[in-house]
Motif scaffolding. Structure first.
Motif, PDB file in Angstrom:
ATOM      1  N   THR A 218       0.878  -0.923  -0.150  1.00 29.22           N
ATOM      2  CA  THR A 218      -0.033  -0.048   0.072  1.00 29.22           C
ATOM      3  C   THR A 218       0.943   1.327  -0.086  1.00 29.22           C
ATOM      4  OG1 THR A 218      -1.719  -1.062   1.299  1.00 29.22           O
ATOM      5  CG2 THR A 218      -1.777   1.136   1.266  1.00 29.22           C
ATOM      6  N   PRO A 219       0.610   2.141  -0.857  1.00 26.77           N
ATOM      7  CA  PRO A 219       1.522   3.321  -0.793  1.00 26.77           C
ATOM      8  C   PRO A 219       1.377   4.058   0.459  1.00 26.77           C
ATOM      9  CG  PRO A 219       0.150   3.297  -2.650  1.00 26.77           C
ATOM     10  CD  PRO A 219      -0.304   2.309  -2.142  1.00 26.77           C
ATOM     11  N   SER A 220       2.363   4.683   1.040  1.00 26.97           N
ATOM     12  CA  SER A 220       2.288   5.312   2.077  1.00 26.97           C
ATOM     13  C   SER A 220       1.464   6.581   2.213  1.00 26.97           C
ATOM     14  CB  SER A 220       3.900   5.782   2.476  1.00 26.97           C
ATOM     15  OG  SER A 220       4.372   6.827   1.600  1.00 26.97           O
ATOM     16  N   ALA A 221       0.450   6.573   2.999  1.00 31.64           N
ATOM     17  CA  ALA A 221      -0.440   7.929   2.918  1.00 31.64           C
ATOM     18  C   ALA A 221       0.144   9.093   3.914  1.00 31.64           C
ATOM     19  CB  ALA A 221      -1.595   7.439   3.553  1.00 31.64           C
ATOM     20  N   ALA A 222       0.369  10.210   2.903  1.00 32.11           N
ATOM     21  CA  ALA A 222       1.046  11.468   3.604  1.00 32.11           C
ATOM     22  C   ALA A 222      -0.233  12.023   4.189  1.00 32.11           C
ATOM     23  CB  ALA A 222       1.637  12.195   2.413  1.00 32.11           C
ATOM     24  N   VAL A 223       0.146  12.703   5.440  1.00 33.46           N
ATOM     25  CA  VAL A 223      -0.892  13.551   6.062  1.00 33.46           C
ATOM     26  C   VAL A 223      -0.653  14.914   5.594  1.00 33.46           C
ATOM     27  CG1 VAL A 223      -1.710  14.397   8.303  1.00 33.46           C
ATOM     28  CG2 VAL A 223      -0.735  12.104   8.196  1.00 33.46           C
ATOM     29  N   PRO A 224      -1.909  15.361   5.167  1.00 31.93           N
ATOM     30  CA  PRO A 224      -1.772  17.083   4.582  1.00 31.93           C
ATOM     31  C   PRO A 224      -0.958  18.021   5.618  1.00 31.93           C
ATOM     32  CG  PRO A 224      -3.918  16.031   4.148  1.00 31.93           C
ATOM     33  CD  PRO A 224      -3.271  14.713   5.094  1.00 31.93           C
ATOM     34  N   ALA A 229      -0.979  21.314  10.853  1.00 30.92           N
ATOM     35  CA  ALA A 229      -0.978  22.840  11.325  1.00 30.92           C
ATOM     36  C   ALA A 229      -2.166  23.028  12.009  1.00 30.92           C
ATOM     37  CB  ALA A 229      -0.482  23.435  10.273  1.00 30.92           C
ATOM     38  N   GLU A 230      -3.457  22.838  11.639  1.00 31.73           N
ATOM     39  CA  GLU A 230      -4.603  23.302  12.216  1.00 31.73           C
ATOM     40  C   GLU A 230      -5.487  22.567  12.856  1.00 31.73           C
ATOM     41  OE1 GLU A 230      -4.933  26.319  11.670  1.00 31.73           O
ATOM     42  OE2 GLU A 230      -3.409  26.992  10.126  1.00 31.73           O
ATOM     43  N   THR A 231      -5.481  21.109  12.339  1.00 30.51           N
ATOM     44  CA  THR A 231      -6.646  20.291  13.111  1.00 30.51           C
ATOM     45  C   THR A 231      -6.170  18.922  13.390  1.00 30.51           C
ATOM     46  OG1 THR A 231      -7.443  19.511  10.879  1.00 30.51           O
ATOM     47  CG2 THR A 231      -8.657  21.694  11.946  1.00 30.51           C
ATOM     48  N   PRO A 232      -5.031  18.743  14.346  1.00 25.64           N
ATOM     49  CA  PRO A 232      -4.576  17.561  14.567  1.00 25.64           C
ATOM     50  C   PRO A 232      -5.644  16.675  15.381  1.00 25.64           C
ATOM     51  CG  PRO A 232      -3.680  19.272  16.353  1.00 25.64           C
ATOM     52  CD  PRO A 232      -4.483  20.069  15.131  1.00 25.64           C
ATOM     53  N   ARG A 233      -5.419  15.497  15.037  1.00 22.09           N
ATOM     54  CA  ARG A 233      -6.679  14.664  15.914  1.00 22.09           C
ATOM     55  C   ARG A 233      -6.036  13.354  16.434  1.00 22.09           C
ATOM     56  NH1 ARG A 233      -8.094  15.325  10.579  1.00 22.09           N
ATOM     57  NH2 ARG A 233      -7.556  13.167   9.885  1.00 22.09           N
ATOM     58  N   ILE A 234      -4.675  13.157  15.986  1.00 20.45           N
ATOM     59  CA  ILE A 234      -4.049  11.809  16.886  1.00 20.45           C
ATOM     60  C   ILE A 234      -2.912  12.244  17.264  1.00 20.45           C
ATOM     61  CG2 ILE A 234      -5.354  10.285  15.474  1.00 20.45           C
ATOM     62  CD1 ILE A 234      -2.883   9.946  13.647  1.00 20.45           C
ATOM     63  N   TYR A 241       4.004  17.862  13.909  1.00 19.56           N
ATOM     64  CA  TYR A 241       3.862  19.364  14.026  1.00 19.56           C
ATOM     65  C   TYR A 241       5.296  19.933  14.550  1.00 19.56           C
ATOM     66  CZ  TYR A 241       2.421  24.253  15.096  1.00 19.56           C
ATOM     67  OH  TYR A 241       2.578  25.417  15.329  1.00 19.56           O
ATOM     68  N   ALA A 242       5.804  19.140  15.568  1.00 18.80           N
ATOM     69  CA  ALA A 242       6.970  19.572  16.458  1.00 18.80           C
ATOM     70  C   ALA A 242       8.229  19.367  15.505  1.00 18.80           C
ATOM     71  CB  ALA A 242       7.121  18.635  17.601  1.00 18.80           C
ATOM     72  N   TYR A 243       8.557  18.318  14.786  1.00 19.81           N
ATOM     73  CA  TYR A 243       9.468  17.968  14.041  1.00 19.81           C
ATOM     74  C   TYR A 243       9.446  18.653  12.691  1.00 19.81           C
ATOM     75  CZ  TYR A 243       8.329  13.927  11.357  1.00 19.81           C
ATOM     76  OH  TYR A 243       8.058  12.836  10.509  1.00 19.81           O
ATOM     77  N   VAL A 244       8.276  18.747  11.968  1.00 22.86           N
ATOM     78  CA  VAL A 244       8.196  19.035  10.753  1.00 22.86           C
ATOM     79  C   VAL A 244       8.095  20.636  10.714  1.00 22.86           C
ATOM     80  CG1 VAL A 244       6.779  19.113   8.429  1.00 22.86           C
ATOM     81  CG2 VAL A 244       7.152  17.065   9.776  1.00 22.86           C
ATOM     82  N   LEU A 245       7.181  21.363  11.693  1.00 18.46           N
ATOM     83  CA  LEU A 245       7.010  22.977  11.591  1.00 18.46           C
ATOM     84  C   LEU A 245       7.963  23.467  12.737  1.00 18.46           C
ATOM     85  CD1 LEU A 245       3.074  22.574  10.811  1.00 18.46           C
ATOM     86  CD2 LEU A 245       5.126  22.906   9.382  1.00 18.46           C
ATOM     87  N   GLU A 276      -1.466  18.608  24.482  1.00 14.65           N
ATOM     88  CA  GLU A 276      -2.296  19.334  25.436  1.00 14.65           C
ATOM     89  C   GLU A 276      -3.336  20.146  25.084  1.00 14.65           C
ATOM     90  OE1 GLU A 276       0.794  20.034  28.765  1.00 14.65           O
ATOM     91  OE2 GLU A 276       0.760  18.005  29.280  1.00 14.65           O
ATOM     92  N   LYS A 277      -2.791  21.046  24.147  1.00  7.96           N
ATOM     93  CA  LYS A 277      -3.534  21.854  23.828  1.00  7.96           C
ATOM     94  C   LYS A 277      -4.790  21.600  23.100  1.00  7.96           C
ATOM     95  CE  LYS A 277      -3.186  26.041  20.648  1.00  7.96           C
ATOM     96  NZ  LYS A 277      -2.269  26.842  19.502  1.00  7.96           N
ATOM     97  N   PHE A 278      -4.628  20.639  22.247  1.00  4.70           N
ATOM     98  CA  PHE A 278      -5.969  20.093  21.601  1.00  4.70           C
ATOM     99  C   PHE A 278      -6.447  19.025  22.458  1.00  4.70           C
ATOM    100  CE2 PHE A 278      -3.719  22.523  18.416  1.00  4.70           C
ATOM    101  CZ  PHE A 278      -4.653  22.928  17.641  1.00  4.70           C
ATOM    102  N   GLY A 279      -6.237  18.700  23.643  1.00  3.72           N
ATOM    103  CA  GLY A 279      -6.850  17.561  24.269  1.00  3.72           C
ATOM    104  C   GLY A 279      -6.874  16.285  23.786  1.00  3.72           C
ATOM    105  N   ILE A 280      -5.437  15.838  23.202  1.00  6.29           N
ATOM    106  CA  ILE A 280      -4.898  14.553  22.651  1.00  6.29           C
ATOM    107  C   ILE A 280      -4.063  13.755  23.732  1.00  6.29           C
ATOM    108  CG2 ILE A 280      -4.014  13.367  20.685  1.00  6.29           C
ATOM    109  CD1 ILE A 280      -4.629  15.890  18.981  1.00  6.29           C
TER     110      ILE A 280
END
Length: 444
Positions: A218-224, A229-234, A241-245, A276-280
């Motif tokens: 299965t091709p690796s699924a890249a996360v947009p 940046a805006e709506t992290p879920r997991i 976010y920490a290491y890319v941005l 913690e900011k997004f309750g994850i």
């Protein structure tokens, strides 16, 4: 009167218990199950030369991680293998110590290949292991030609595709177009993930190759990036976010070192703040390591089973003492000890193991850039293709001067660059020393 098997006239010198348990004994006795009797015959078992064939053979082991350490250990414990080269790009991390048993705490930060070779050479002096710390792509065809068998313990598809292409391209053909046996180097591919594993026998230009089965991955699924940046879920989104941005903003002049505990602690702390900011919940240091280094879950027992199968096949293909795997073995530890084998069929239009010219039908208004994107996203899964026609260089990525000169063609339509039915030559880093023949037919 001694009536034991070891005292019979055809075996006048009794063997000690130690000798009876040696692989040399197996290689010196006739077998009803020689390689030539199997469904994938490679050679004829000869008790007079089998041991020497194994001893004289150069074996290449690629990867000195969880699977590679087990492969080296198994080769050493066979007692008949003499010359091995091990290649690995990585250095030892503290997280490796729970399953890569050739390493110790004092080895953290050192080359995996060098430490693994040193360990085996000290403990098993009958086998000489030569390490190489670097990329498999750094070695040319002449390097790979010296080996009788290659055992792969790689952990990513891209490297396995490159290695497969290199080994397949080493095959030479006679005047009748048949592969010359002496140029065929068997490639034994092993892989594990959690409680699952596989081992595969690849005879270049004879059986299916790794590229033939690419559709099974299965091709690796890249996360947009917008999600990160805006709506992290997991938790993984927070780590990314920490290491890319965040890292490039905080340290614009320094690249993140995934093997540095200090760097990883920084990423982990920033990921925790983000979560913690997004309750994850669920951001841990181990998960951070896994996301940043793309660590595949590993189970030591799975590595042991798959490596044993790989080395077993290597001994068989070097000595012809038994029937070879034809061609794929799959182990599923989550279902108990269940495993099964099957023949992986060759893909008729495989870009590596066949010389077929591929055809594509496209609107004449398709731009060259769109064609390149389709080659990357479609069935070929190329990485950085360059394209030439019979008369012109349409786009070439290297050298930089040629890339700059051909960049203007990217926005041009195919009808402005080639004629209908013209054959193009496509090269790509995943296909070493080979090219893809591509005929473009216009739909309109």
């Amino acid at each position: 009167m001694d009536t034991s098997a070891d005292a019979r006239p055809d075996n006048p010198k009794p063997l000690s218990r130690r000798q009876r348990g040696s692989l040399k004994t197996l290689l010196s006795r006739p077998s009803c199950f020689g390689n030539e009797t199997g469904s994938l015959p490679i050679g004829e078992f000869d008790t007079g030369t089998a041991s020497k064939q194994v001893y004289d053979a150069q074996v290449l082991v690629i990867g000195a991680g969880g699977l590679g350490c087990e492969i080296l250990k198994d080769l050493a414990m066979c007692g008949v293998v003499n010359s091995v080269v091990v290649m690995d790009l990585d250095t030892i991390d503290v997280t490796n110590l729970n399953r890569q048993f050739l390493f110790r705490s004092k080895d953290v930060g050192e080359s995996k290949a060098a430490v693994a070779a040193r360990f085996i050479n000290e403990r098993c002096p009958w086998m000489n292991v030569v390490p190489y710390h670097g990329k498999i792509q750094d070695k040319d065809a002449d390097f790979y030609k010296q080996f009788k068998v290659v055992i792969s313990g790689l952990d990513n598809v891209e490297a396995r595709r490159w290695l497969n292409g290199m080994i397949v391209n080493l095959v030479e053909f006679d005047e009748d177009g048949d592969p010359i046996p002496e140029t065929i180097i068997p490639l034994i591919d092993g892989g594990t993930e959690g409680f699952s594993g596989q081992s595969r026998m690849i005879l270049p230009r004879i059986t299916s190759c790794f590229e033939c089965s690419l559709d099974a991955f299965t091709p690796s699924a890249a996360v947009p990036l917008c999600t990160i940046a805006e709506t992290p879920r997991i938790p993984e989104h927070c780590i990314a976010y920490a290491y890319v941005l965040q890292w490039p903003k905080e340290f614009p002049d320094r690249k993140l070192d995934a093997d540095s505990p200090d760097d990883m602690k920084w990423v982990h702390s920033k990921a925790v703040e983000r979560a913690e900011k997004f309750g994850i919940e669920g951001v841990t240091y181990m998960l951070t390591m896994g996301v940043v280094k793309n660590i595949i879950p590993a189970v030591a027992s799975t590595n042991a089973i798959v490596s044993a199968v790989c080395v077993n096949e290597a001994i068989k293909v070097l000595s012809f003492c038994s029937q070879s795997l034809n061609t794929y073995m799959m182990y599923m530890g989550s279902d108990g000890i269940y495993s099964h084998t099957f023949v992986y069929e060759r893909k008729e239009n495989c870009p590596v193991s066949s010389s077929a010219t591929h055809k594509m039908s496209l609107p004449s208004s398709t731009t060259l850039n769109a064609l390149i994107q389709q080659l990357c996203d479609g069935e070929f899964r190329l990485k950085a293709p360059s394209i030439t026609s019979s008369e012109n260089t349409l786009y070439m990525r290297k050298p930089m001067a040629l890339e700059k000169a051909t960049r203007k063609n990217l926005d041009k339509t195919l009808k402005d660059l080639i004629s209908d039915g013209e054959e193009l030559t496509v090269t790509d880093p995943v296909f070493p020393d080979t090219s893809l023949g591509l005929v473009i037919k216009f739909e309109d």
